[in-house]
Write a protein that holds these residues in place. Structure first.
Motif, short mmCIF file in Angstrom:
data_model
loop_
_atom_site.label_atom_id
_atom_site.label_comp_id
_atom_site.label_asym_id
_atom_site.label_seq_id
_atom_site.Cartn_x
_atom_site.Cartn_y
_atom_site.Cartn_z
N TYR A 241 4.30 66.38 71.65
CA TYR A 241 4.89 67.48 72.41
C TYR A 241 3.92 68.00 73.46
N VAL A 242 2.63 68.01 73.14
CA VAL A 242 1.64 68.47 74.11
C VAL A 242 1.44 67.44 75.21
N GLU A 243 1.31 66.18 74.84
CA GLU A 243 1.08 65.13 75.84
C GLU A 243 2.22 65.05 76.84
N TYR A 244 3.45 65.22 76.37
CA TYR A 244 4.61 65.09 77.26
C TYR A 244 5.00 66.41 77.92
N GLY A 245 4.17 67.44 77.73
CA GLY A 245 4.36 68.68 78.47
C GLY A 245 5.40 69.63 77.94
N ASP B 257 2.31 73.69 75.95
CA ASP B 257 1.04 73.84 76.67
C ASP B 257 -0.15 73.66 75.73
N VAL C 194 -4.44 64.16 75.66
CA VAL C 194 -4.47 65.62 75.63
C VAL C 194 -5.92 66.07 75.73
N HIS D 3 -2.28 70.57 77.01
CA HIS D 3 -1.77 69.65 78.03
C HIS D 3 -2.72 69.71 79.22
N SER E 24 -1.51 71.80 82.31
CA SER E 24 -1.42 73.24 82.03
C SER E 24 -2.80 73.87 82.00
#
Length: 214
Positions: free
Chosen positions: A59-63, A66, A82, A188, A191
């Motif tokens: 979820y973080v890698e794909y934005g 944050d 990340v 991310h 971000s």
């Protein structure tokens, strides 16, 4: 608005307490009657997603988030793109090689060439034995990995160990440690660089809380 990916399971309570210490309250996830997987902080400045531990870096890698909290073991296994921001100093454990207590193996290098090692940490295990120059077959298991040696399917396992109680109760013993693990705050990269929604200020406040607690 800042979005945070929080891990289900053992890291959730400490993760929520950490964010609460900087003014963000996601404790609704601890309510057993709550079935929501996305909630908003009462201040309306942030929202949190409740996801499987291994999915947090995704979820973080794909934005879609944050920030997130994930174990170092997960980060080593998945190698996501990340930013590893803060070692949060909780959720401490280790990734270890274990065998049947009754076996003659007392070091990883004692294992037979082309033997079997069961693990859910397939990449970490493969890299470890490759560095030992010991060819083994990595058997991917995602349930009770301890059954590998018990049933004779594998000579050893590579798994997370905290107290070692589960190993002892199943007649297994640690023989080597791959690495120590704890929870990490990840971000991310975009971000983090653009300071989206004031994310850098939040990271700074979280870092202060961790340093104060140490």
């Amino acid at each position: 608005m800042i979005t945070v990916a929080l891990p289900k399971g053992g890291l959730l309570g400490d993760s929520i307490r950490l964010f609460k210490s900087v003014g963000l309250d996601f404790s609704a996830f601890l309510d057993s009657s709550n079935r929501q997987l996305q909630i908003y902080d009462p201040t309306g400045t942030a929202k949190a997603l409740l996801v499987r531990t291994h999915d947090v870096p995704v979820y973080v890698e794909y934005g879609q988030a944050d920030l997130g909290i994930a174990g170092y073991d997960v980060l080593r296994e998945k190698k996501p793109k990340v930013a590893n921001l803060i070692d949060l100093q909780f959720g401490k454990c280790r990734l270890s090689v274990a065998v049947k207590e009754s076996s003659s193996y007392r070091r990883s290098v004692d294992l037979p060439p082309h033997g079997r090692v069961a693990s859910k940490f397939v990449n970490c295990a493969r890299e470890y034995f490759h560095n030992l120059n010991l060819p083994v077959e990595i058997v991917p298991l995602y349930g009770s990995v301890e059954l590998g040696p018990i049933t004779g399917m594998s000579e050893a396992i590579v798994d997370l160990v905290s107290t070692g109680k589960t190993l002892r109760e199943n007649g297994l013993v640690e023989i080597d440690v791959l690495f120590e693990s704890s929870a990490y705050l990840i971000g991310h990269p975009l971000s983090y660089r653009l300071n989206s929604g004031g994310v850098n200020e939040l990271i700074g406040n979280l870092r202060k809380q961790v340093l104060t607690a140490v």
